[in-house]
Motif scaffolding. Structure first.
Motif, PDB file in Angstrom:
ATOM      1  N   ILE A 128      10.628  -3.962   0.948  1.00  0.00           N
ATOM      2  CA  ILE A 128      11.185  -4.953   0.026  1.00  0.00           C
ATOM      3  C   ILE A 128      11.478  -4.321  -1.331  1.00  0.00           C
ATOM      4  CG2 ILE A 128      10.856  -7.208  -1.048  1.00  0.00           C
ATOM      5  CD1 ILE A 128       8.817  -7.836   1.189  1.00  0.00           C
ATOM      6  N   PHE A 129      10.470  -3.700  -1.924  1.00  0.00           N
ATOM      7  CA  PHE A 129      10.634  -3.034  -3.218  1.00  0.00           C
ATOM      8  C   PHE A 129      10.170  -1.586  -3.109  1.00  0.00           C
ATOM      9  CE2 PHE A 129       9.816  -7.525  -4.406  1.00  0.00           C
ATOM     10  CZ  PHE A 129      10.980  -7.782  -5.101  1.00  0.00           C
ATOM     11  N   GLY A 130      10.801  -0.716  -3.917  1.00  0.00           N
ATOM     12  CA  GLY A 130      10.417   0.683  -3.962  1.00  0.00           C
ATOM     13  C   GLY A 130       9.794   1.048  -5.297  1.00  0.00           C
ATOM     14  N   ILE A 131      10.016   2.303  -5.700  1.00  0.00           N
ATOM     15  CA  ILE A 131       9.375   2.814  -6.911  1.00  0.00           C
ATOM     16  C   ILE A 131      10.052   2.327  -8.188  1.00  0.00           C
ATOM     17  CG2 ILE A 131       8.531   4.865  -5.717  1.00  0.00           C
ATOM     18  CD1 ILE A 131      10.814   6.435  -7.066  1.00  0.00           C
ATOM     19  N   GLY A 132      11.199   1.648  -8.059  1.00  0.00           N
ATOM     20  CA  GLY A 132      11.925   1.210  -9.247  1.00  0.00           C
ATOM     21  C   GLY A 132      11.546  -0.165  -9.750  1.00  0.00           C
ATOM     22  N   LEU A 133      10.536  -0.789  -9.155  1.00  0.00           N
ATOM     23  CA  LEU A 133      10.152  -2.144  -9.563  1.00  0.00           C
ATOM     24  C   LEU A 133       9.725  -2.148 -11.031  1.00  0.00           C
ATOM     25  CD1 LEU A 133       9.624  -5.093  -8.660  1.00  0.00           C
ATOM     26  CD2 LEU A 133       7.274  -4.382  -8.163  1.00  0.00           C
ATOM     27  N   ASP A 159       7.363   4.085   1.437  1.00  0.00           N
ATOM     28  CA  ASP A 159       7.233   4.805   0.173  1.00  0.00           C
ATOM     29  C   ASP A 159       6.129   4.267  -0.730  1.00  0.00           C
ATOM     30  OD1 ASP A 159       8.010   7.008  -1.312  1.00  0.00           O
ATOM     31  OD2 ASP A 159       9.422   5.874  -2.530  1.00  0.00           O
ATOM     32  N   ILE A 160       6.041   2.939  -0.907  1.00  0.00           N
ATOM     33  CA  ILE A 160       5.031   2.341  -1.780  1.00  0.00           C
ATOM     34  C   ILE A 160       4.898   0.872  -1.393  1.00  0.00           C
ATOM     35  CG2 ILE A 160       6.698   1.698  -3.579  1.00  0.00           C
ATOM     36  CD1 ILE A 160       4.565   2.501  -5.666  1.00  0.00           C
ATOM     37  N   PRO A 161       3.709   0.288  -1.469  1.00  0.00           N
ATOM     38  CA  PRO A 161       3.603  -1.142  -1.157  1.00  0.00           C
ATOM     39  C   PRO A 161       4.455  -1.988  -2.104  1.00  0.00           C
ATOM     40  CG  PRO A 161       1.431  -0.125  -1.176  1.00  0.00           C
ATOM     41  CD  PRO A 161       2.388   0.885  -1.735  1.00  0.00           C
ATOM     42  N   SER A 162       5.202  -2.921  -1.562  1.00  0.00           N
ATOM     43  CA  SER A 162       6.061  -3.772  -2.388  1.00  0.00           C
ATOM     44  C   SER A 162       5.240  -4.590  -3.376  1.00  0.00           C
ATOM     45  CB  SER A 162       6.877  -4.705  -1.505  1.00  0.00           C
ATOM     46  OG  SER A 162       7.870  -3.981  -0.806  1.00  0.00           O
ATOM     47  N   GLY A 163       5.736  -4.653  -4.607  1.00  0.00           N
ATOM     48  CA  GLY A 163       5.050  -5.374  -5.669  1.00  0.00           C
ATOM     49  C   GLY A 163       4.162  -4.502  -6.525  1.00  0.00           C
ATOM     50  N   LEU A 164       4.014  -3.219  -6.144  1.00  0.00           N
ATOM     51  CA  LEU A 164       3.131  -2.304  -6.882  1.00  0.00           C
ATOM     52  C   LEU A 164       3.975  -1.419  -7.801  1.00  0.00           C
ATOM     53  CD1 LEU A 164       0.207  -1.345  -7.219  1.00  0.00           C
ATOM     54  CD2 LEU A 164       0.614   0.309  -5.392  1.00  0.00           C
ATOM     55  N   SER A 182       4.829   7.846   2.256  1.00  0.00           N
ATOM     56  CA  SER A 182       5.343   8.185   0.933  1.00  0.00           C
ATOM     57  C   SER A 182       6.317   9.348   1.041  1.00  0.00           C
ATOM     58  CB  SER A 182       4.171   8.557   0.015  1.00  0.00           C
ATOM     59  OG  SER A 182       4.614   8.867  -1.282  1.00  0.00           O
ATOM     60  N   PHE A 183       7.517   9.171   0.494  1.00  0.00           N
ATOM     61  CA  PHE A 183       8.544  10.195   0.597  1.00  0.00           C
ATOM     62  C   PHE A 183       8.216  11.394  -0.282  1.00  0.00           C
ATOM     63  CE2 PHE A 183      11.668   6.567   1.577  1.00  0.00           C
ATOM     64  CZ  PHE A 183      11.462   6.701   2.941  1.00  0.00           C
ATOM     65  N   ASP A 200      -4.665   1.220   2.481  1.00  0.00           N
ATOM     66  CA  ASP A 200      -5.754   1.703   3.337  1.00  0.00           C
ATOM     67  C   ASP A 200      -5.612   3.206   3.587  1.00  0.00           C
ATOM     68  OD1 ASP A 200      -6.893  -0.773   3.503  1.00  0.00           O
ATOM     69  OD2 ASP A 200      -6.067  -1.262   5.464  1.00  0.00           O
ATOM     70  N   GLN A 201      -4.425   3.614   4.039  1.00  0.00           N
ATOM     71  CA  GLN A 201      -4.145   5.026   4.328  1.00  0.00           C
ATOM     72  C   GLN A 201      -2.743   5.346   3.818  1.00  0.00           C
ATOM     73  OE1 GLN A 201      -6.327   7.146   5.766  1.00  0.00           O
ATOM     74  NE2 GLN A 201      -7.880   5.576   6.147  1.00  0.00           N
ATOM     75  N   TRP A 202      -2.530   6.590   3.467  1.00  0.00           N
ATOM     76  CA  TRP A 202      -1.186   7.024   3.084  1.00  0.00           C
ATOM     77  C   TRP A 202      -0.904   8.389   3.681  1.00  0.00           C
ATOM     78  CZ3 TRP A 202      -0.592  11.564   0.340  1.00  0.00           C
ATOM     79  CH2 TRP A 202      -1.747  12.071  -0.273  1.00  0.00           C
ATOM     80  N   GLU A 203       0.355   8.702   3.739  1.00  0.00           N
ATOM     81  CA  GLU A 203       0.786   9.953   4.369  1.00  0.00           C
ATOM     82  C   GLU A 203       2.112  10.376   3.746  1.00  0.00           C
ATOM     83  OE1 GLU A 203       1.674  11.279   9.004  1.00  0.00           O
ATOM     84  OE2 GLU A 203       0.421   9.543   8.552  1.00  0.00           O
ATOM     85  N   ILE A 204       2.322  11.672   3.650  1.00  0.00           N
ATOM     86  CA  ILE A 204       3.562  12.205   3.087  1.00  0.00           C
ATOM     87  C   ILE A 204       4.591  12.420   4.197  1.00  0.00           C
ATOM     88  CG2 ILE A 204       4.619  14.203   1.956  1.00  0.00           C
ATOM     89  CD1 ILE A 204       2.972  12.540   0.064  1.00  0.00           C
ATOM     90  N   LEU A 205       5.821  11.992   3.938  1.00  0.00           N
ATOM     91  CA  LEU A 205       6.943  12.318   4.814  1.00  0.00           C
ATOM     92  C   LEU A 205       7.864  13.285   4.067  1.00  0.00           C
ATOM     93  CD1 LEU A 205       8.204   9.103   6.667  1.00  0.00           C
ATOM     94  CD2 LEU A 205       6.714  10.919   7.506  1.00  0.00           C
ATOM     95  N   ASP A 206       8.060  14.460   4.609  1.00  0.00           N
ATOM     96  CA  ASP A 206       8.938  15.453   3.997  1.00  0.00           C
ATOM     97  C   ASP A 206      10.386  15.074   4.297  1.00  0.00           C
ATOM     98  OD1 ASP A 206      10.326  17.631   3.094  1.00  0.00           O
ATOM     99  OD2 ASP A 206       9.134  19.125   4.154  1.00  0.00           O
TER     100      ASP A 206
END
Length: 509
Positions: A128-133, A159-164, A182-183, A200-206
Motif C-alpha cells: 500500500i505504502f512505501g518509503i515515501g510516506l 519493502d516496509i510495512p505500510s503506515g510506517l 526490504s529492497f 516479526d522478520q525481515w530479509e534483504i532482496l538484492d
C-alpha cells in the motif's frame, strides 16, 4: 551493512537507472521479479489464496507487477487497489494497464467501500505504502490496515510495512508484518523500539542497485554483523604472553552488590585480558578471591563503599561503576579518580548515575571514553526525548560535545560516536536479565586492555556479547538465561565468529 535514508535510496534508484540506461518501470519489474521468485521458491505453486493490497504509488506498482507474475504461474490471487488519492505514479498506471491486458481486474477500494473478507489461511501482500510516506493516513485507510491486522492472515510487506514512516514514529495504524522483504538495504526503523515492533522478520532482496553508489555513499548508521566485526579482530601471536594482552582494572561494588564486579571481572578475563584486578570495598575481598581465583583484588579502606580509589600501577584499561553505589563519599572518590585519568575509561551503571547527578564531572572524563547506559541511565544523562529518532540525535550531540562513545543498550544496542551510529544485529530477549550489562562492561574493558581502539572495542564487544547470548539461548531458553551463562559462552562466541565458512561442508565431503 549500510543503512540508507529514504532520500539516499531514491538517489540509488536514480543512479542505477542512469548508469544502466534503463527506464524506471524496468527497475520496478526487476524488483517485483525478485519478490515473485522469493514467494515462488517457498510456495512452489501451492494453491493458497493470495490477496494483494496495492497502493497507487511505486510500492503499489511493485505489488501490481507481482500480481501479474503470480497469475502467469497459476497462483490464486485477488488484487485490491487502495485508492487513497487522485495522484498515481506513472509506473503504477503502466503496470495496471499491463495487468488489465491479461484480463485481471483489480477491486478498487475507496472511502465508501466495504473491506474484502480475509481468511486466517490467506496470504496478504502489503504493497500500500512505501518509503515515501510523509503524511498521516486517512481514517478509512487506517481502518483498512486495522482490518488486515485483525485477520490473522500471514502478512508479507513489500519493502516496509505500510503506515510506517522512515524517519519518525507512526501516528496512525501500521501493518503488523510477519515478514518484510526490504529492497537492497535494511531500514533504521527495523531496529528501534517504537518502530521495530511492527516487524516479526525481515530479509534483504538484492534488486541490483548501483554498487558504486552504495559503496561510496556516506551513511549515518550501519548494521553490524560478522563481515563488519571480523576485520576488527586482533589475532594472537604465538610468542605473546599475558602482559601482551594488558592489565585491566574493574572498579565497583558496594555492600550487597559485589556480584556485579564478579561478573564484569570474569567477563573481562574471559574476553582475553591478560591480567585483571578488581578494586572493591573490603566486604568484597573474600567472595571475589574465592569465586575468581584467576583475578587479583585490591580493596578500599572502607568495608561497605568505595571512598578512595588507589591503583598502585598503571593499568591498560579501566572499567568503573558496576554496583558501586552513589553515596557522597563514593561521588567524591569517583570525581578525584576521573581527574587523574588520561586514557579512555569504560563507565557504566552507578558511574553513569554519578555523571548525571554531577554533570560538572563530564569535563574530567578522558576523550573517547566509553559510556554504556541502558535507556533510563541515558535519559538521566541527556534528558528526555520525544521519540527514538530524537533520542539518537540527542545522543549524537552528547557524544560530539563530550568526545565519548555511547553504547545505548537494548534489543539492538546502538553504538554512537559523534555523528555515526552502529546498530548491533546479535542478541535476544533472554539477555534482558540482571548482570547482562555488567558482563558487557567487562568485555569492552577487556578488549580495550588488549589494544582495541575504543570505538572498535564497543562495536566488537557488543556483537560478541550478543552472539554469546544467541549461542547460550539454544541450550537454556530465554527465561533461564543468566549473566554468568553469557560469560561461559564468550569462548564459543569467538569460535563461532572465527569459524571458517562452509567448514562443515568441507569436512563432510
Amino acid at each position: 551493512m549500510k543503512i540508507f535514508s529514504a532520500d539516499q535510496i531514491y538517489k540509488a534508484d536514480k543512479s542505477t537507472i542512469e548508469k544502466e540506461q534503463i527506464s524506471s518501470d524496468m527497475l520496478m519489474e526487476r524488483a517485483a521479479t525478485r519478490l515473485f521468485e522469493w514467494i515462488h521458491t517457498r510456495l512452489q505453486g501451492a494453491q493458497v489464496n493470495i490477496q494483494l493490497f496495492c497502493g497507487i504509488g511505486n510500492n503499489g506498482g511493485d505489488g501490481i507487477v507481482l500480481a501479474r507474475h503470480l497469475q502467469e504461474h497459476g497462483y490464486n490471487i485477488q488484487v485490491h487497489v487502495v485508492n487513497y488519492s487522485e495522484k498515481r505514479s506513472k509506473d503504477f498506471l503502466l503496470n495496471l494497464e499491463r495487468l488489465k491486458d491479461r484480463k485481471i481486474w483489480p477491486d478498487f477500494i475507496n472511502e465508501d467501500s466495504s473491506f474484502p473478507l480475509i481468511s486466517p489461511e490467506d496470504i496478504v501482500v502489503d504493497a500500500i505504502f512505501g518509503i515515501g510516506l510523509s503524511r498521516p493516513l486517512d481514517q478509512w485507510v487506517a481502518n483498512l490496515i486495522g482490518h488486515i491486522n485483525a485477520s490473522r492472515a500471514f502478512v508479507l510487506s513489500v519493502d516496509i510495512p505500510s503506515g510506517l514512516p522512515m524517519d519518525r514514529p507512526p501516528v496512525s495504524e501500521v501493518i503488523e508484518a510477519n515478514h518484510v522483504l526490504s529492497f537492497q538495504v535494511p531500514k533504521l526503523v527495523f531496529f528501534l523500539p517504537q518502530t521495530g515492533i511492527y516487524i516479526d522478520q525481515w530479509e534483504i532482496l538484492d534488486i541490483g542497485l548501483d554498487t558504486e553508489f552504495l559503496t561510496h555513499e556516506e551513511v549515518g548508521y550501519e548494521l553490524i554483523g560478522p563481515p563488519d566485526v571480523l576485520p576488527l579482530y586482533r589475532p594472537r601471536n604465538k610468542f605473546s604472553h599475558k602482559g601482551t594482552y594488558g592489565h585491566a582494572v574493574i572498579i565497583g561494588g558496594s555492600y550487597g552488590k559485589i556480584g556485579a564486579v564478579q561478573l564484569a571481572s570474569n567477563a573481562c578475563l574471559t574476553v582475553g585480558s591478560g591480567l585483571v584486578t578488581a578494586f572493591v570495598p573490603k566486604c568484597g575481598y573474600h567472595s571475589l578471591q574465592t569465586a575468581l581465583p584467576e583475578i587479583m583484588v585490591l580493596t578500599d579502606d572502607d568495608d561497605e563503599n568505595i571512598e578512595q580509589i588507589t591503583i598502585p600501577f598503571v593499568p591498560n584499561a579501566i572499567g568503573i561503576g558496576v554496583g558501586m553505589g552513589t553515596s557522597e563519599d563514593t561521588a567524591k572518590a569517583f570525581g578525584a579518580f576521573l581527574k587523574k585519568q588520561e586514557n579512555p575509561v569504560v563507565i557504566d551503571a552507578d558511574g553513569l548515575n554519578l555523571l548525571a547527578k554531577h554533570q560538572e564531572l563530564l569535563k574530567s572524563v578522558p576523550a573517547q571514553s566509553i559510556l554504556t547506559p541502558h535507556p533510563k541511565e541515558l535519559e538521566r544523562l541527556i534528558g528526555k526525548w520525544d521519540n527514538d529518532f530524537d533520542k539518537l540525535e540527542k545522543t549524537k550531540k552528547f557524544s560530539s560535545k563530550n568526545d565519548c562513545v555511547v553504547v545505548i543498550k537494548g534489543a539492538h544496542s546502538i553504538t554512537i560516536y559523534k555523528d555515526k551510529g552502529y546498530v548491533n544485529s546479535s542478541g535476544n530477549p533472554g539477555m534482558a536479565t540482571a548482570g547482562s550489562g555488567d558482563v558487557l562492561t567487562g568485555m569492552i574493558t577487556g578488549l580495550l586492555s588488549q589494544g582495541y581502539e575504543p570505538l572498535a572495542a564497543c562495536v566488537f564487544g557488543v556483537y560478541l556479547h550478543g552472539l554469546a547470548g544467541d549461542i547460550a539461548v539454544h541450550q537454556y531458553g530465554y527465561e533461564a538465561l543468566k549473566a554468568s551463562i553469557l560469560v561461559e559462552n564468550i569462548g564459543r562466541a569467538y569460535q563461532e565468529l572465527l569459524r571458517p565458512p562452509n567448514r562443515e561442508n568441507s569436512q563432510e565431503s
